[in-house]
Design a protein around this motif. Structure first.
Motif, PDB file in Angstrom:
ATOM      1  N   GLY A  16      -3.660  10.034  37.237  1.00 49.70           N
ATOM      2  CA  GLY A  16      -4.643  10.176  36.167  1.00 49.70           C
ATOM      3  C   GLY A  16      -4.570   9.006  35.211  1.00 49.70           C
ATOM      4  O   GLY A  16      -5.409   8.120  35.220  1.00 49.70           O
ATOM      5  N   LYS A  17      -3.519   8.991  34.410  1.00 47.86           N
ATOM      6  CA  LYS A  17      -3.348   7.911  33.444  1.00 47.86           C
ATOM      7  C   LYS A  17      -2.877   6.646  34.162  1.00 47.86           C
ATOM      8  O   LYS A  17      -2.173   6.725  35.163  1.00 47.86           O
ATOM      9  N   GLY A  18      -3.256   5.516  33.631  1.00 42.13           N
ATOM     10  CA  GLY A  18      -2.812   4.244  34.201  1.00 42.13           C
ATOM     11  C   GLY A  18      -1.463   3.840  33.624  1.00 42.13           C
ATOM     12  O   GLY A  18      -1.042   4.341  32.579  1.00 42.13           O
ATOM     13  N   GLY A  19      -0.785   2.974  34.323  1.00 41.61           N
ATOM     14  CA  GLY A  19       0.438   2.376  33.777  1.00 41.61           C
ATOM     15  C   GLY A  19       1.661   3.265  33.792  1.00 41.61           C
ATOM     16  O   GLY A  19       2.647   2.969  33.127  1.00 41.61           O
ATOM     17  N   VAL A  20       1.631   4.361  34.535  1.00 41.68           N
ATOM     18  CA  VAL A  20       2.807   5.239  34.546  1.00 41.68           C
ATOM     19  C   VAL A  20       3.774   4.904  35.683  1.00 41.68           C
ATOM     20  O   VAL A  20       4.903   5.384  35.691  1.00 41.68           O
ATOM     21  N   GLY A  21       3.311   4.083  36.634  1.00 42.41           N
ATOM     22  CA  GLY A  21       4.211   3.662  37.705  1.00 42.41           C
ATOM     23  C   GLY A  21       3.813   4.094  39.103  1.00 42.41           C
ATOM     24  O   GLY A  21       4.678   4.268  39.954  1.00 42.41           O
ATOM     25  N   LYS A  22       2.520   4.271  39.341  1.00 48.60           N
ATOM     26  CA  LYS A  22       2.067   4.645  40.685  1.00 48.60           C
ATOM     27  C   LYS A  22       2.399   3.553  41.695  1.00 48.60           C
ATOM     28  O   LYS A  22       2.999   3.817  42.736  1.00 48.60           O
ATOM     29  N   THR A  23       2.001   2.326  41.379  1.00 44.49           N
ATOM     30  CA  THR A  23       2.189   1.236  42.325  1.00 44.49           C
ATOM     31  C   THR A  23       3.676   0.966  42.533  1.00 44.49           C
ATOM     32  O   THR A  23       4.123   0.740  43.663  1.00 44.49           O
ATOM     33  N   THR A  24       4.448   1.041  41.462  1.00 39.28           N
ATOM     34  CA  THR A  24       5.899   0.865  41.577  1.00 39.28           C
ATOM     35  C   THR A  24       6.492   1.938  42.485  1.00 39.28           C
ATOM     36  O   THR A  24       7.355   1.652  43.318  1.00 39.28           O
ATOM     37  N   THR A  25       6.010   3.168  42.329  1.00 39.56           N
ATOM     38  CA  THR A  25       6.512   4.258  43.174  1.00 39.56           C
ATOM     39  C   THR A  25       6.137   4.033  44.631  1.00 39.56           C
ATOM     40  O   THR A  25       6.974   4.166  45.529  1.00 39.56           O
ATOM     41  N   VAL A  26       4.877   3.661  44.873  1.00 41.22           N
ATOM     42  CA  VAL A  26       4.436   3.419  46.251  1.00 41.22           C
ATOM     43  C   VAL A  26       5.294   2.324  46.881  1.00 41.22           C
ATOM     44  O   VAL A  26       5.806   2.461  48.001  1.00 41.22           O
ATOM     45  N   THR A  27       5.457   1.234  46.154  1.00 43.60           N
ATOM     46  CA  THR A  27       6.227   0.088  46.651  1.00 43.60           C
ATOM     47  C   THR A  27       7.646   0.501  47.018  1.00 43.60           C
ATOM     48  O   THR A  27       8.118   0.264  48.134  1.00 43.60           O
ATOM     49  N   ASP A  46      -6.890   0.813  45.116  1.00 42.99           N
ATOM     50  CA  ASP A  46      -7.400   0.419  43.797  1.00 42.99           C
ATOM     51  C   ASP A  46      -8.292  -0.802  44.002  1.00 42.99           C
ATOM     52  O   ASP A  46      -7.964  -1.914  43.573  1.00 42.99           O
ATOM     53  N   ILE A  47      -9.430  -0.554  44.648  1.00 43.81           N
ATOM     54  CA  ILE A  47     -10.305  -1.657  45.038  1.00 43.81           C
ATOM     55  C   ILE A  47     -10.932  -2.274  43.783  1.00 43.81           C
ATOM     56  O   ILE A  47     -11.510  -1.578  42.970  1.00 43.81           O
ATOM     57  N   GLY A  48     -10.766  -3.572  43.635  1.00 43.68           N
ATOM     58  CA  GLY A  48     -11.279  -4.255  42.451  1.00 43.68           C
ATOM     59  C   GLY A  48     -10.197  -4.543  41.430  1.00 43.68           C
ATOM     60  O   GLY A  48     -10.350  -5.407  40.575  1.00 43.68           O
ATOM     61  N   LEU A  49      -9.103  -3.791  41.494  1.00 45.88           N
ATOM     62  CA  LEU A  49      -7.983  -4.010  40.563  1.00 45.88           C
ATOM     63  C   LEU A  49      -6.664  -3.911  41.333  1.00 45.88           C
ATOM     64  O   LEU A  49      -5.760  -3.176  40.967  1.00 45.88           O
ATOM     65  N   LYS A  50      -6.592  -4.648  42.421  1.00 42.08           N
ATOM     66  CA  LYS A  50      -5.431  -4.481  43.299  1.00 42.08           C
ATOM     67  C   LYS A  50      -4.171  -5.071  42.669  1.00 42.08           C
ATOM     68  O   LYS A  50      -4.239  -6.047  41.915  1.00 42.08           O
ATOM     69  N   LYS A  51      -3.049  -4.459  42.962  1.00 37.69           N
ATOM     70  CA  LYS A  51      -1.782  -5.006  42.504  1.00 37.69           C
ATOM     71  C   LYS A  51      -0.618  -4.660  43.417  1.00 37.69           C
ATOM     72  O   LYS A  51       0.483  -5.150  43.255  1.00 37.69           O
ATOM     73  N   LEU A  52      -0.858  -3.820  44.416  1.00 35.65           N
ATOM     74  CA  LEU A  52       0.228  -3.441  45.318  1.00 35.65           C
ATOM     75  C   LEU A  52       0.799  -4.672  46.031  1.00 35.65           C
ATOM     76  O   LEU A  52       2.010  -4.831  46.160  1.00 35.65           O
ATOM     77  N   ASP A  53      -0.103  -5.568  46.471  1.00 34.88           N
ATOM     78  CA  ASP A  53       0.348  -6.788  47.154  1.00 34.88           C
ATOM     79  C   ASP A  53       1.278  -7.597  46.261  1.00 34.88           C
ATOM     80  O   ASP A  53       2.301  -8.112  46.695  1.00 34.88           O
TER      81      ASP A  53
END
Lengths: 272, 207
Positions: A16-27, A46-53
């Motif tokens: 829901g909220k951004g910046g809580v650590g979704k991408t960090t958790t996925v990684t 997160d198409i358009g705002l990618k950061k996982l890479d």
């Protein structure tokens, strides 16, 4: 949760909220699962705002993206980026120049069905929000992980997301509490794990303490899980083991008082 | 025949939309409202009709705003994106789950919730609302004007309590009460008191 349904399982990591650590958790969890020997894909929706890479440290290896796969410009295999540390870990990058409306739930389902044949775990990095990107991300998932921080704004959004997942007939929703600071909880200045569980009423799958090392690892593209001495890294590794069905006890932050402080100080000296 | 039919039902109004354009609806409603403004003021309105499905959310919003401008309140917003339950009218329902943020129950009758009502969740009922759990969200009992409606919760700590046309907020400095509490209307304002088990059954329990 752990029974594989025709091959691999698709897990959406959302908040829901951004910046809580979704991408960090996925990684970190996908890397932990790869360490445990599973074949894993981390998929950025997160198409358009990618950061996982970026956070996985694979940015300069990206050639094709998920929208190109869907539009038939390249094959799925061509778009999967192989991790340089683990041969059984792959990443499917999002497109930065497109947006969430360029893919449909049906297309994501087909893509995941394809990936399920070959991989044990497909972890979906869901965008913040409750709109199109969220609906796309949960469409193909077998179960869901909700990441939250011990603060009221993140908890309210997590509550909303859990409600929406329940409406979408998700039976299995697990909670990751990220960036908890035990000393603040003890001082009564931060929501405790009990507060969060009482309110959200879902099962816990991980507690990750606040760790400056995460910021550093984000900058360097070396996920924190690779740092054996980091508490956050160990917490993520524990989450990966729980994904795999292992029973791993939680770090009991409430009752480790002085011991915890000592461990923290010990590690902060070591890590610098 | 008019593009909008107006009917009265359970102290509220129902607008039934027949096939037409948004401009026709707006003209028609304005005409009806202007003809007798005081007739509509204070009523809650429900939108019905197949024709609503052809409207965009902006157009629906415009219709809702028009109603609000003329002093009507909205009982059942027509969009149904949120979890929303509308059951048979006039009967009471038991909801066996926790209402989370953003979820809403609107019901013509009493509502009993076996679970919590989280912050930013809403329960609106034409009669009583009873929450067997923590009540932290917004509740509106007696939404069509029934002043005898009550709100009862095992932990009554809502953002706001509305009963009929009254609104009350708990004082911000009051510590949460550990006992069940009940909100009700007396002499035109909302009061909250601890809900006590009737004496006879308490005696029996202590023996």
């Amino acid at each position: 949760m752990m029974e594989p349904s025709n091959g691999g399982q698709v897990v959406v990591i959302t908040s829901g909220k951004g910046g809580v650590g979704k991408t960090t958790t996925v990684t970190n969890v996908s890397m932990g699962l790869a360490q445990l020997g599973f074949k894993v894909v981390a998929m950025d929706l997160d198409i358009g705002l990618k950061k996982l890479d970026l956070i996985m440290g694979l940015e300069n290896r990206v050639i094709y993206d998920i929208v190109q796969v869907i539009e038939g410009e390249c094959t799925l295999r061509q778009a999967l980026v192989k991790d340089r540390r683990f041969p059984n870990l792959f990443m499917l990058p999002a497109a930065q120049t497109r947006n969430k409306d360029d893919v449909t739930e049906e297309q994501i389902k087909n893509l995941c069905a394809e990936l399920k044949k070959e991989f044990d775990f497909i972890l979906i990095d869901c965008p913040a929000g409750i709109e199109r990107g969220f609906r796309n991300s949960i469409a193909a998932a077998d179960w869901a992980v909700v990441v939250t921080n011990p603060e009221v704004s993140a908890v309210r959004d997590a509550d909303r997301i859990i409600g929406m997942l329940e409406s979408a007939q998700f039976q299995d929703i697990k909670l990751v509490i990220n960036r908890i600071r035990p000393e603040m909880v003890r001082g009564g200045d931060m929501l405790s794990i009990d507060d969060l569980l009482n309110h959200l009423c879902i099962d816990l799958i991980g507690i990750v303490p606040e760790d400056d090392g995460v910021v550093i690892s984000t900058n360097t593209g070396e996920p924190i899980i690779l740092n054996q001495r980091s508490l956050a890294g160990r917490a993520f590794y524990n989450i990966a083991r729980r994904f795999a069905g292992e029973e791993v006890p939680f770090l009991d932050l409430n009752h480790t008082g002085s011991l915890w402080d000592r461990i923290r100080m010990f590690f902060s000296k070591q890590v610098g | 025949m008019a593009v909008v039919d107006i009917k009265g039902q359970n102290n509220g109004l129902v607008f039934v939309f027949r096939p037409g354009t948004i401009d026709e609806y707006i003209t028609e409603l304005k005409k009806r409202f202007e003809a007798n403004p005081s007739l509509f003021r204070g009523f809650s309105v429900t939108f019905r009709g197949e024709a609503l499905k052809n409207l965009t959310s902006e157009e629906l919003g415009a219709l809702q705003r028009l109603c609000l401008d003329y002093g009507l309140t909205l009982a059942l917003p027509p969009s149904s994106k949120n979890t929303r339950e509308r059951d048979t009218e006039g009967s009471d329902i038991i909801v066996k789950r926790t209402l989370r943020s953003g979820q809403k129950i609107i019901h013509d009758g009493s509502v009993v919730i076996l679970g919590d009502v989280h912050e930013s969740a809403e329960v609106i009922a034409s009669k009583d609302i009873i929450v067997l759990g923590r009540l932290e969200g917004v509740v509106h009992a007696g939404c069509f004007g029934d002043q005898s409606s009550i709100v009862l919760a095992l932990r009554l700590m809502p953002r706001q309590v509305r009963i009929a046309d009254k609104i009350s907020r708990p004082p911000s400095d009051s510590p949460p009460n550990e006992n069940p509490e009940m909100a009700y209307i007396e002499d035109g304002s909302i009061y909250v008191r601890e809900y006590r088990v009737p004496l006879t059954s308490r005696k029996r329990a202590s023996n």
